[in-house]
Every structure is written in structure tokens, then in C-alpha cells.
Design a protein around this motif. Structure first.
Motif: not given
Length: 97
Positions: A46, A70-71, A73
Motif C-alpha cells: 500500500g 489502511m484507513n 489507503n
């Protein structure tokens, strides 16, 4: 006064918040170049929090200085999917180019 630019999530907020007009190819191009560059933000997992070329990458408190979050991305992908890709793919914009 000195401005220090750290390529990373902070640089992507205008994209994530859909603040860059879809016809601003110069600004979008520069952001996409940073995202796609394996020496900057791109990784196999990512988009990194901070550019790998930044002197603070992976130093000290590492939460915002390297690992994938992750948030962010998800927010980048959502913005591309909802706002930028449909507009760039539209026949009206292609005619203007």
C-alpha cells in the motif's frame, strides 16, 4: 519563514478530500507521480505514511513515519474511485484534452 515539505499522507489530503479539480492535470500528475514512485510512497502493501526518501522515515515514533495505514489507503482509493477516475474516463473530459 521556511516551509518543509514531507511527501506522505499530508500531501494526499487534497486528493482524499476531492479538493483538486479533475482538470488540474499538473497538480494531479505530481501527486500520482509521488504515489506511484517506489522510492517515495508506493510499496507492495500500500501507500506508505511518509516518503522513503524523507529523513524522518522510520525514525522515532514510527506510526506516521513509514508503515502502511489502511484507513488512508482506503480513503485514497475511495476518492479515486468516486471522484477522479469517473471524471477522467468521461467522454466530455476526454474531448477537452
Amino acid at each position: 519563514m521556511t516551509h518543509i515539505i514531507h511527501a506522505g499522507y499530508v500531501s494526499l489530503f487534497p486528493l482524499v478530500l476531492d479538493l483538486i479539480p479533475v482538470d488540474n492535470e499538473d497538480k494531479l500528475g505530481r501527486i500520482f507521480d509521488i504515489i506511484e514512485d517506489r522510492d517515495q510512497l508506493w510499496s507492495d502493501f500500500g501507500i506508505c505514511s511518509l516518503s522513503k526518501q524523507d529523513r524522518f522515515y522510520g525514525e522515532g515514533e514510527n506510526y506516521w513515519r513509514g508503515p502502511i495505514w489502511m484507513n488512508m489507503n482506503f480513503m485514497v482509493l475511495r476518492s479515486l474511485h468516486r471522484h477522479y477516475i469517473p471524471a477522467i474516463s468521461s467522454p466530455v473530459l476526454r474531448q477537452r484534452a
